[in-house]
Write a protein that holds these residues in place. Structure first.
Motif, PDB file in Angstrom:
ATOM      1  N   ASN A  43      -8.987 -10.007 -18.316  1.00  0.00           N
ATOM      2  CA  ASN A  43      -7.925 -11.009 -18.417  1.00  0.00           C
ATOM      3  C   ASN A  43      -6.792 -10.609 -17.472  1.00  0.00           C
ATOM      4  O   ASN A  43      -6.900  -9.630 -16.726  1.00  0.00           O
ATOM      5  CB  ASN A  43      -7.446 -11.167 -19.867  1.00  0.00           C
ATOM      6  N   GLN A  44      -5.687 -11.358 -17.482  1.00  0.00           N
ATOM      7  CA  GLN A  44      -4.642 -11.103 -16.491  1.00  0.00           C
ATOM      8  C   GLN A  44      -3.990  -9.740 -16.669  1.00  0.00           C
ATOM      9  O   GLN A  44      -3.549  -9.125 -15.681  1.00  0.00           O
ATOM     10  CB  GLN A  44      -3.597 -12.204 -16.520  1.00  0.00           C
ATOM     11  N   ASN A  45      -3.942  -9.235 -17.892  1.00  0.00           N
ATOM     12  CA  ASN A  45      -3.367  -7.915 -18.131  1.00  0.00           C
ATOM     13  C   ASN A  45      -4.258  -6.831 -17.521  1.00  0.00           C
ATOM     14  O   ASN A  45      -3.784  -5.933 -16.824  1.00  0.00           O
ATOM     15  CB  ASN A  45      -3.196  -7.678 -19.634  1.00  0.00           C
ATOM     16  N   GLY A  46      -5.566  -6.933 -17.770  1.00  0.00           N
ATOM     17  CA  GLY A  46      -6.497  -5.967 -17.190  1.00  0.00           C
ATOM     18  C   GLY A  46      -6.556  -6.071 -15.681  1.00  0.00           C
ATOM     19  O   GLY A  46      -6.636  -5.051 -14.976  1.00  0.00           O
ATOM     20  N   GLY A  47      -6.516  -7.300 -15.161  1.00  0.00           N
ATOM     21  CA  GLY A  47      -6.539  -7.481 -13.718  1.00  0.00           C
ATOM     22  C   GLY A  47      -5.339  -6.851 -13.046  1.00  0.00           C
ATOM     23  O   GLY A  47      -5.456  -6.241 -11.971  1.00  0.00           O
ATOM     24  N   MET A  48      -4.158  -6.985 -13.667  1.00  0.00           N
ATOM     25  CA  MET A  48      -2.961  -6.393 -13.092  1.00  0.00           C
ATOM     26  C   MET A  48      -3.054  -4.865 -13.094  1.00  0.00           C
ATOM     27  O   MET A  48      -2.662  -4.198 -12.128  1.00  0.00           O
ATOM     28  CB  MET A  48      -1.706  -6.830 -13.848  1.00  0.00           C
ATOM     29  N   LYS A  49      -3.589  -4.293 -14.182  1.00  0.00           N
ATOM     30  CA  LYS A  49      -3.723  -2.832 -14.262  1.00  0.00           C
ATOM     31  C   LYS A  49      -4.660  -2.296 -13.176  1.00  0.00           C
ATOM     32  O   LYS A  49      -4.356  -1.298 -12.514  1.00  0.00           O
ATOM     33  CB  LYS A  49      -4.250  -2.429 -15.642  1.00  0.00           C
ATOM     34  N   ILE A  50      -5.803  -2.973 -13.018  1.00  0.00           N
ATOM     35  CA  ILE A  50      -6.765  -2.543 -12.003  1.00  0.00           C
ATOM     36  C   ILE A  50      -6.174  -2.697 -10.609  1.00  0.00           C
ATOM     37  O   ILE A  50      -6.343  -1.836  -9.735  1.00  0.00           O
ATOM     38  CB  ILE A  50      -8.076  -3.356 -12.145  1.00  0.00           C
ATOM     39  N   THR A  51      -5.464  -3.794 -10.389  1.00  0.00           N
ATOM     40  CA  THR A  51      -4.875  -4.043  -9.071  1.00  0.00           C
ATOM     41  C   THR A  51      -3.777  -3.041  -8.764  1.00  0.00           C
ATOM     42  O   THR A  51      -3.646  -2.577  -7.623  1.00  0.00           O
ATOM     43  CB  THR A  51      -4.327  -5.478  -8.996  1.00  0.00           C
ATOM     44  N   GLU A  52      -2.978  -2.690  -9.763  1.00  0.00           N
ATOM     45  CA  GLU A  52      -1.936  -1.679  -9.573  1.00  0.00           C
ATOM     46  C   GLU A  52      -2.554  -0.348  -9.163  1.00  0.00           C
ATOM     47  O   GLU A  52      -2.086   0.316  -8.230  1.00  0.00           O
ATOM     48  CB  GLU A  52      -1.125  -1.509 -10.861  1.00  0.00           C
ATOM     49  N   PHE A  53      -3.630   0.033  -9.849  1.00  0.00           N
ATOM     50  CA  PHE A  53      -4.317   1.278  -9.512  1.00  0.00           C
ATOM     51  C   PHE A  53      -4.907   1.197  -8.111  1.00  0.00           C
ATOM     52  O   PHE A  53      -4.803   2.144  -7.315  1.00  0.00           O
ATOM     53  CB  PHE A  53      -5.423   1.553 -10.535  1.00  0.00           C
ATOM     54  N   LEU A  54      -5.523   0.063  -7.795  1.00  0.00           N
ATOM     55  CA  LEU A  54      -6.139  -0.128  -6.483  1.00  0.00           C
ATOM     56  C   LEU A  54      -5.097  -0.060  -5.374  1.00  0.00           C
ATOM     57  O   LEU A  54      -5.324   0.556  -4.324  1.00  0.00           O
ATOM     58  CB  LEU A  54      -6.858  -1.482  -6.459  1.00  0.00           C
ATOM     59  N   LEU A  55      -3.944  -0.669  -5.606  1.00  0.00           N
ATOM     60  CA  LEU A  55      -2.879  -0.656  -4.607  1.00  0.00           C
ATOM     61  C   LEU A  55      -2.388   0.759  -4.342  1.00  0.00           C
ATOM     62  O   LEU A  55      -2.281   1.191  -3.184  1.00  0.00           O
ATOM     63  CB  LEU A  55      -1.714  -1.538  -5.071  1.00  0.00           C
ATOM     64  N   LYS A  56      -2.097   1.508  -5.412  1.00  0.00           N
ATOM     65  CA  LYS A  56      -1.506   2.835  -5.264  1.00  0.00           C
ATOM     66  C   LYS A  56      -2.505   3.874  -4.755  1.00  0.00           C
ATOM     67  O   LYS A  56      -2.125   4.782  -4.002  1.00  0.00           O
ATOM     68  CB  LYS A  56      -0.923   3.296  -6.601  1.00  0.00           C
ATOM     69  N   ASN A  57      -3.759   3.750  -5.153  1.00  0.00           N
ATOM     70  CA  ASN A  57      -4.731   4.803  -4.862  1.00  0.00           C
ATOM     71  C   ASN A  57      -5.684   4.492  -3.711  1.00  0.00           C
ATOM     72  O   ASN A  57      -6.396   5.391  -3.260  1.00  0.00           O
ATOM     73  CB  ASN A  57      -5.542   5.108  -6.117  1.00  0.00           C
ATOM     74  N   VAL A  58      -5.695   3.228  -3.269  1.00  0.00           N
ATOM     75  CA  VAL A  58      -6.610   2.860  -2.186  1.00  0.00           C
ATOM     76  C   VAL A  58      -5.897   2.070  -1.086  1.00  0.00           C
ATOM     77  O   VAL A  58      -5.821   2.516   0.054  1.00  0.00           O
ATOM     78  CB  VAL A  58      -7.816   2.038  -2.724  1.00  0.00           C
ATOM     79  N   LEU A  59      -5.368   0.907  -1.423  1.00  0.00           N
ATOM     80  CA  LEU A  59      -4.891  -0.014  -0.396  1.00  0.00           C
ATOM     81  C   LEU A  59      -3.708   0.535   0.392  1.00  0.00           C
ATOM     82  O   LEU A  59      -3.655   0.389   1.622  1.00  0.00           O
ATOM     83  CB  LEU A  59      -4.533  -1.363  -1.031  1.00  0.00           C
ATOM     84  N   GLN A  60      -2.745   1.137  -0.288  1.00  0.00           N
ATOM     85  CA  GLN A  60      -1.589   1.682   0.428  1.00  0.00           C
ATOM     86  C   GLN A  60      -1.996   2.823   1.348  1.00  0.00           C
ATOM     87  O   GLN A  60      -1.509   2.931   2.478  1.00  0.00           O
ATOM     88  CB  GLN A  60      -0.524   2.146  -0.564  1.00  0.00           C
ATOM     89  N   LYS A  61      -2.922   3.661   0.884  1.00  0.00           N
ATOM     90  CA  LYS A  61      -3.381   4.774   1.715  1.00  0.00           C
ATOM     91  C   LYS A  61      -4.177   4.258   2.912  1.00  0.00           C
ATOM     92  O   LYS A  61      -4.014   4.724   4.034  1.00  0.00           O
ATOM     93  CB  LYS A  61      -4.238   5.722   0.879  1.00  0.00           C
ATOM     94  N   GLU A  62      -5.049   3.287   2.672  1.00  0.00           N
ATOM     95  CA  GLU A  62      -5.845   2.728   3.760  1.00  0.00           C
ATOM     96  C   GLU A  62      -4.952   1.977   4.747  1.00  0.00           C
ATOM     97  O   GLU A  62      -5.179   2.007   5.951  1.00  0.00           O
ATOM     98  CB  GLU A  62      -6.912   1.784   3.204  1.00  0.00           C
ATOM     99  N   SER A  63      -3.929   1.308   4.243  1.00  0.00           N
ATOM    100  CA  SER A  63      -3.001   0.590   5.113  1.00  0.00           C
ATOM    101  C   SER A  63      -2.231   1.546   5.995  1.00  0.00           C
ATOM    102  O   SER A  63      -2.016   1.302   7.190  1.00  0.00           O
ATOM    103  CB  SER A  63      -2.025  -0.240   4.259  1.00  0.00           C
ATOM    104  N   THR A  64      -1.838   2.685   5.443  1.00  0.00           N
ATOM    105  CA  THR A  64      -1.141   3.719   6.237  1.00  0.00           C
ATOM    106  C   THR A  64      -2.035   4.263   7.311  1.00  0.00           C
ATOM    107  O   THR A  64      -1.626   4.467   8.462  1.00  0.00           O
ATOM    108  CB  THR A  64      -0.658   4.854   5.314  1.00  0.00           C
ATOM    109  N   THR A  65      -3.299   4.497   6.959  1.00  0.00           N
ATOM    110  CA  THR A  65      -4.278   4.994   7.939  1.00  0.00           C
ATOM    111  C   THR A  65      -4.457   3.991   9.068  1.00  0.00           C
ATOM    112  O   THR A  65      -4.552   4.352  10.254  1.00  0.00           O
ATOM    113  CB  THR A  65      -5.640   5.249   7.260  1.00  0.00           C
ATOM    114  N   LEU A  66      -4.489   2.698   8.726  1.00  0.00           N
ATOM    115  CA  LEU A  66      -4.656   1.640   9.715  1.00  0.00           C
ATOM    116  C   LEU A  66      -3.482   1.627  10.689  1.00  0.00           C
ATOM    117  O   LEU A  66      -3.654   1.476  11.895  1.00  0.00           O
ATOM    118  CB  LEU A  66      -4.777   0.290   9.023  1.00  0.00           C
ATOM    119  N   GLN A  67      -2.280   1.794  10.174  1.00  0.00           N
ATOM    120  CA  GLN A  67      -1.077   1.770  11.016  1.00  0.00           C
ATOM    121  C   GLN A  67      -1.047   2.944  11.977  1.00  0.00           C
ATOM    122  O   GLN A  67      -0.538   2.845  13.099  1.00  0.00           O
ATOM    123  CB  GLN A  67       0.165   1.746  10.144  1.00  0.00           C
ATOM    124  N   GLN A  68      -1.594   4.077  11.550  1.00  0.00           N
ATOM    125  CA  GLN A  68      -1.615   5.258  12.383  1.00  0.00           C
ATOM    126  C   GLN A  68      -2.632   5.117  13.529  1.00  0.00           C
ATOM    127  O   GLN A  68      -2.515   5.667  14.582  1.00  0.00           O
ATOM    128  CB  GLN A  68      -1.939   6.502  11.548  1.00  0.00           C
TER     129      GLN A  68
END
Length: 295
Positions: free
Chosen positions: A270-295
């Motif tokens: 549901n939307q609560n679970g989706g937000m939790k998973i997305t928050e984890f994904l953002l902090k632990n994957v997407l932000q790191k991958e985005s930083t790598t891309l910029q470099q």
């Protein structure tokens, strides 16, 4: 004889009108159907991130949360999608809109080979809007082609949860809760076949455009989770390799999700679970991958 032809004419006219009315009702009251109509007409959009997948990604990756946290996102996932349809949607999006920096592909291996099925299958709603065909519409009119959507319309009429659900930036959001009462029962690692020709085409298309691809296994119910590592390397159809981030790892997902509060249906958040998973994904994957891309 003239009366016979008149009756045939009026019968056909009634059939046509009923099907047109049904399409109108779907466009007005079926969020999923309306979404596909809207994305088929996307022009000059400029999202930083695009999400692909089937219903597990549709429910589970919160594009609004990502957008509010500095990563403008649209969720192109469609319920019942095969990876071949995701390729179609991505190709069309890239033809008519600015290319994103990142494409996130949400796998649903927790529920089997539906998304990566070795035998490709089409999505009737996507085909209706992206490959309009009058012959097909006559032989398989909307009242039959989309009859399962009538059940969703009935649910909207009788269920407050369904009426309050919303499609926001392509993600299906609902507060409905059906607890996950299943039990984890797969302590050994299982292998997943990622050698799909359409998945390879998505990755190659993105690489040719300078778009970063993030592959993610989405979490299923307790009974469908695995003990594969959070991050592992896979072999694609052309023998090249890629990395998958495994949110279906039991230990990882159990720390994020509440079995009693975060589920909409078996294997769907549901939307609560989706937000939790997305928050984890953002902090632990997407932000790191985005930083790598910029470099």
């Amino acid at each position: 004889m003239s009366n016979f032809f008149k009756k045939c004419f009026w019968f056909l006219a009634i059939v046509v009108v009923l099907n047109m009315l049904y399409l109108l009702v779907l466009l007005c009251f079926s969020p999923g159907f309306n979404k596909i109509y809207e994305i088929s007409n996307f022009k000059n959009q400029n999202f930083e991130t695009i999400v692909l997948g089937n219903s597990m990604a549709l429910d589970g990756i919160d594009s609004d949360y990502l957008s509010k946290n500095g990563m403008s996102t649209y969720n192109l996932s469609v319920a019942g999608d095969h990876v071949s349809t995701s390729l179609l949607l991505l190709e069309d999006y890239l033809k008519n809109n600015s290319k994103p920096k990142m494409v996130v592909v949400g796998f649903s291996s927790a529920i089997g080979k539906s998304y990566l099925n070795p035998v490709p299958f089409t999505n009737p709603e996507v085909e209706f809007f992206y490959h309009p065909n009058w012959i097909s519409n006559c032989t398989n009119p909307p009242l039959f082609n989309f009859q399962w959507l009538a059940v969703d319309l009935i649910k909207i009429l009788i269920s407050k949860d369904h009426r309050n659900a919303k499609m926001i930036l392509g993600q299906w959001k609902t507060q409905k809760v059906i607890p996950d009462t299943s039990v984890f029962k797969n302590p050994t690692a299982t292998t997943i076949d990622y050698k799909d020709a359409y998945l390879l085409k998505i990755i190659q298309l993105c690489e040719s455009r300078g778009i970063q691809v993030i592959l993610v296994e989405l979490p299923g119910s307790n009974s469908n989770r695995n003990s594969l590592p959070f991050q592992y390397t896979i072999t694609l159809k052309n023998q090249s390799t890629s990395v998958v981030y495994n949110l279906n790892n039991y230990e990882v997902s159990s720390k994020i999700l509440n079995s009693a509060a975060d589920w909409l249906a078996p294997d769907h958040l549901n939307q609560n679970g989706g937000m939790k998973i997305t928050e984890f994904l953002l902090k632990n994957v997407l932000q790191k991958e985005s930083t790598t891309l910029q470099q």
